[in-house]
Enzyme design. Structure first.
Site, PDB file in Angstrom:
ATOM      1  N   GLY A 242       0.754  -1.243   0.000  1.00 35.61           N
ATOM      2  CA  GLY A 242       0.000   0.000   0.000  1.00 35.61           C
ATOM      3  C   GLY A 242       0.781   1.288   0.000  1.00 35.61           C
ATOM      4  O   GLY A 242       0.198   2.353   0.218  1.00 35.61           O
ATOM      5  N   CYS A 361      10.288  -0.306 -10.891  1.00 33.46           N
ATOM      6  CA  CYS A 361      11.563   0.088 -10.268  1.00 33.46           C
ATOM      7  C   CYS A 361      12.679  -0.681 -10.977  1.00 33.46           C
ATOM      8  O   CYS A 361      13.557  -1.252 -10.347  1.00 33.46           O
ATOM      9  CB  CYS A 361      11.562  -0.169  -8.773  1.00 33.46           C
ATOM     10  SG  CYS A 361      11.093  -1.835  -8.271  1.00 33.46           S
TER      11      CYS A 361
END
Length: 433
Positions: A242, A361
């Site tokens: 989250g 990423c």
């Protein structure tokens, strides 16, 4: 513990790591449990030695002509910490709890730890099989990019605007000497000490009350560039624990509806407590339930779908130096297949005129630009939003970020060398109205 004893402990943990092939954190935890006399300062110093060795494993092995744990640690002291031969000899002198004295071969190698004739993947400290992939992204600059990825990362915090202001939080945490972020107005950066020890942030009142979250500035920027609008309908398709969900909620000022989903219910476990601590009220968690399509009612309704895609994590090597030696070509193939599938799934939720923000990423074109090119071939009603428009979400700093990052027709790539952040790729795609 003496510095020499800490060095011996680092060699011991790396030996266990090599034998059992598991994450460095697990080996460190086991060592700490069996050596309870070691204080927190000792454990932090030993962890620093281990992670610095993993950061510079390829160059250390090259200098020492061997990749055994002792050789790697001694080589790291030369190539990472810039200790000269005399300083290393004082640490490895064979005294009680110290490593054995240097051999003549070790002395010769440590006296001249040159990387001048080394291959690019050695100089950049990454796996050899990744060299063609990084060459495709960075060309001749891949060595410098690799070296930046082998440096230590700072501790970045995100101010939660649902609970505090950047100005007030800077004052609350002044004793940690935070600095404002370069790009994100929500970032506070704390530089770590020489051994990489981070402060106990989770015990700080600002953290307990939800005023700050630990989040790299690059990750923060990715959510800002997604540009969620207060009052809109947003789906975080790969929400995990989250981190970006919390930021999206704050950027939306708790207005509108934000749906958080992940294909693995275990990854969602921390999100519930985090939402409560962060004062978030507009998030509905949609956990998977067997074969049921828990997102079916969202089809064609979303203004924004965030795809924080699972990837190889090559952009996070500063924070996870052992991970860069564990990633294998098979993992890249598996990830790219997953990413294509997730992107195709994301498209079904986007309303006409709505957007997908694709984030990884990763530094690899296979996971970044190539995924976007493939998606556009399969979905002709989508187009890339030009970076010059996307960066406006950052205000006046946006164009500076665009100039610093690596821009491609598919999106923006941030890297430690270019932007001082972790490596993040961001592409925003818009569906025709």
């Amino acid at each position: 513990m003496t510095p020499s004893a800490r060095l011996s402990a680092a060699i011991e943990v790396l030996t266990d790591l090599a034998a059992r092939r598991r994450p460095a954190g697990d080996s460190l935890k086991d060592w700490g449990l069996s050596h309870r006399f070691a204080g927190s300062g000792d454990r932090a110093a030993i962890a620093g030695l281990i992670f610095d060795t993993l950061r510079r494993r390829a160059s250390s092995a090259y200098v020492m002509g061997a990749d055994e744990p002792r050789a790697l640690v001694l080589g790291m002291l030369a190539v990472m910490r810039n200790l000269d031969l005399a300083a290393i000899e004082r640490l490895a002198d064979g005294s009680r709890f110290a490593p054995a004295p240097l051999s003549e071969d070790e002395r010769t190698r440590l006296a001249d730890p040159s990387l001048e004739k080394a291959a690019p993947w050695v100089k950049g400290d990454y796996s050899q099989w990744l060299d063609p992939h990084l060459n495709r992204t960075f060309g001749e600059e891949r060595v410098e990019e690799g070296r930046a990825l082998a440096a230590r990362a700072p501790l970045d915090l995100r101010v939660n605007t649902l609970a505090a202001t950047p100005e007030a939080t800077l004052q609350d945490l002044a004793h940690l000497s935070p600095e404002p972020g370069r790009w994100s107005p929500l970032t506070m950066r704390i530089l770590l000490d020489a051994e990489g020890k981070a402060p106990p942030l989770t015990s700080e009142t600002a953290f307990v009350k939800g005023a700050v979250e630990v989040q790299d500035e690059g990750s923060q920027i990715a959510a800002i560039l997604a540009a969620p609008i207060p009052g809109s309908q947003v789906l975080d398709l790969c929400a995990g624990a989250g981190g970006k969900t919390l930021e999206l909620a704050a950027l939306m000022d708790n207005k509108g509806q934000l749906y958080a989903h992940d294909s693995d219910i275990r990854r969602l476990k921390p999100i519930h407590e985090r939402l409560q601590r962060a004062h978030v009220r507009n998030v509905q968690v949609r956990a998977p339930r067997g074969a049921a399509d828990v997102l079916e009612d969202l089809e064609g309704r979303m203004d924004l779908v965030l795809v924080d895609a699972p990837c190889t994590g090559t952009g996070t090597w500063r924070r996870n130096p052992d991970a860069k030696w564990r990633v294998r070509p098979g993992a890249l193939a598996e990830r790219t297949a997953d990413q294509a599938k997730i992107l195709d799934d994301a498209a079904r939720f986007v309303r006409p005129g709505g957007r997908i923000a694709y984030v990884t990423c990763s530094l690899l074109d296979d996971e970044n630009g190539a995924q976007i090119r493939g998606f556009l071939e399969r979905h002709g009603d989508f187009a890339v939003v030009p970076a010059v428009e996307t960066v406006l979400a950052l205000g006046s700093r946006g164009l500076e970020l665009k100039a610093a990052a690596l821009e491609s027709p598919e999106g923006l790539l941030m890297t430690p060398r270019r932007t001082g952040t972790d490596g993040f790729f961001v592409s925003v795609l818009k569906r025709a109205a």
